[in-house]
Design a protein around this motif. Structure first.
Motif, PDB file in Angstrom:
ATOM      1  N   VAL A  51       0.841  -1.189   0.000  1.00 29.02           N
ATOM      2  CA  VAL A  51       0.000   0.000   0.000  1.00 29.02           C
ATOM      3  C   VAL A  51       0.876   1.238   0.000  1.00 29.02           C
ATOM      4  O   VAL A  51       1.990   1.239   0.543  1.00 29.02           O
ATOM      5  CB  VAL A  51      -0.935  -0.007   1.237  1.00 29.02           C
ATOM      6  N   HIS A 176      -5.108   2.773  -1.293  1.00 24.41           N
ATOM      7  CA  HIS A 176      -6.116   3.078  -0.276  1.00 24.41           C
ATOM      8  C   HIS A 176      -5.817   2.303   1.007  1.00 24.41           C
ATOM      9  O   HIS A 176      -5.760   1.074   1.011  1.00 24.41           O
ATOM     10  CB  HIS A 176      -7.510   2.711  -0.784  1.00 24.41           C
ATOM     11  N   TYR A 177      -5.677   3.045   2.084  1.00 26.99           N
ATOM     12  CA  TYR A 177      -5.380   2.433   3.381  1.00 26.99           C
ATOM     13  C   TYR A 177      -6.642   1.916   4.069  1.00 26.99           C
ATOM     14  O   TYR A 177      -6.538   1.140   5.014  1.00 26.99           O
ATOM     15  CB  TYR A 177      -4.684   3.447   4.286  1.00 26.99           C
ATOM     16  N   LEU A 180      -7.289  -2.038   4.552  1.00 28.18           N
ATOM     17  CA  LEU A 180      -6.373  -2.915   5.291  1.00 28.18           C
ATOM     18  C   LEU A 180      -7.096  -3.706   6.376  1.00 28.18           C
ATOM     19  O   LEU A 180      -6.878  -4.917   6.533  1.00 28.18           O
ATOM     20  CB  LEU A 180      -5.233  -2.100   5.893  1.00 28.18           C
ATOM     21  N   ASP A 190       4.270  -0.752   3.408  1.00 30.08           N
ATOM     22  CA  ASP A 190       3.855   0.622   3.141  1.00 30.08           C
ATOM     23  C   ASP A 190       4.993   1.310   2.388  1.00 30.08           C
ATOM     24  O   ASP A 190       6.053   1.578   2.960  1.00 30.08           O
ATOM     25  CB  ASP A 190       3.561   1.343   4.450  1.00 30.08           C
TER      26      ASP A 190
END
Length: 378
Positions: A51, A176-177, A180, A190
């Motif tokens: 991500v 898009h976090y 998660l 990341d």
């Protein structure tokens, strides 16, 4: 596993390029370098996520992970419905199961070519095909980038849950976090911070938030909002009690319940889950909650009765068979006898209950399976 990404291009010295360098104190934009160390060489993981913001090297890392051929980019045939395009040489039941698992439970959508589907439907069709064809290793680029965030979160959860039921390793690349917690990945990289996390054996890094919904009685005026997503076109149920599930006042699911002759049993019909919530596991929970009300006498008749439910959906049938609260009571491969139906309609016309006979019902191939709700104690 150590991965190194290095990209370069020509150094430009035009007026505008030089002015940008001067204004923003940027010496050069000709190189991009990234090095990461991922401890994922073992087979003891199923779903990973890379991500980070756009331009941070996610796609380049994805290509290096398992090689360019592992990048999941299925080619869809034109002029063929997606139900034919997914795993064409495989078992039929695999396809509806995969489509339902990722939340694409709208049967009419199965009969359309890929190029006429909406972005949300294409997103889920791609995931269904990945689940059905199940390569040993796959990398999905731009995961959830083209759909709204509600579909993205539920779709991410549905895919991860279904993928873990079989073998194989999948890596999702996303900017898009918010997905998660819903993916509950085994590891996360990341690219913005360079931080790599991996869950301990038997655990996951994130836990998806619980989905709570309210069940309330309604009337048939809400049915038109759900009707386009039901696989049959039928008139409203007579003397039925309608129920809806809502999440923060948003309509999520619908079912109607009516009593059978003698008030000894109830029958549930018109189960519909809105597309953006399909795959979240709400449908079965909602149906069971309504049936439990009837089993315990919490209905307008004040009677305690079991509830029957019929469906042709292979995935839903399989789920009901797995659920200990339900037992299968019937299975039919064809509809009712058409000639007998015509005779019944003719008698109804003679008695003045109908104005026309019509062509009758039945005679078609439709594998309908019936289930009875036994209750939470089962």
């Amino acid at each position: 596993m150590k991965l190194a990404v290095s990209h370069s291009c020509a150094e430009f010295d035009s007026y505008r390029a030089a002015r940008v360098k001067s204004l923003f104190n940027c010496e050069s934009g000709a190189r991009f370098d990234l090095e990461v160390d991922l401890t994922i060489d073992d087979p003891d993981w199923s779903v990973g996520v890379i991500v980070g913001p756009s331009g941070s090297g996610k796609t380049s890392l994805g290509r290096q992970l398992f090689g360019p051929r592992a990048m999941w980019a299925p080619r869809w045939p034109k002029g063929a419905p997606i139900v034919d395009a997914i795993a064409p040489g495989g078992d039929f039941d695999t396809v509806p199961a995969a489509l339902s698992a990722v939340g694409l439970g709208s049967v009419p959508a199965w009969l359309r070519p890929y190029d006429v589907l909406s972005n949300g439907e294409r997103f889920r069709a791609d995931l269904a095909r990945l689940i059905a064809e199940r390569p040993a290793r796959a990398v999905v680029d731009e995961f959830s980038s083209v759909v709204d965030r509600q579909i993205a979160r539920v779709g991410a959860m549905a895919f991860a849950k279904s993928w873990r039921r079989g073998a194989g390793q999948a890596v999702l690349l996303s900017c898009h976090y918010d997905i998660l917690d819903w993916v509950e990945p085994d590891w996360i990289l990341d690219t913005a911070s360079g931080k790599f996390e991996r869950a301990k054996a038997g655990r996951r890094l994130r836990r998806r938030p619980p989905i709570t919904f309210d069940v309330r009685e309604a009337d048939r005026r809400l049915w038109p909002a759900f009707e386009p997503h039901h696989y049959l076109r039928l008139p409203a149920m007579i003397a039925a009690t309608y129920y809806v599930a809502t999440v923060e006042d948003q309509l999520v699911a619908h079912v109607a319940v009516s009593t059978r002759p003698g008030l000894r049993e109830a029958r549930a019909c018109r189960l519909v889950v809105m597309p953006e919530w399909q795959g979240a596991g709400i449908g079965l929970r909602f149906l069971a909650a309504v049936c439990e009300r009837w089993r315990t006498g919490k209905n307008r008749h004040g009677i305690r009765v079991p509830t029957l439910f019929h469906t042709s959906h292979p995935g839903l049938c399989a789920a009901l068979r797995r659920d200990p609260r339900w037992t299968q009571v019937s299975a039919m491969l064809v509809g009712e006898n058409r000639a007998r139906s015509v005779m019944q309609l003719r008698k109804a016309v003679e008695r003045g209950r109908m104005s026309a006979i019509g062509s009758g019902f039945g005679g078609h191939f439709r594998a309908v399976q019936g289930f009875r709700y036994l209750g939470e104690a089962a």
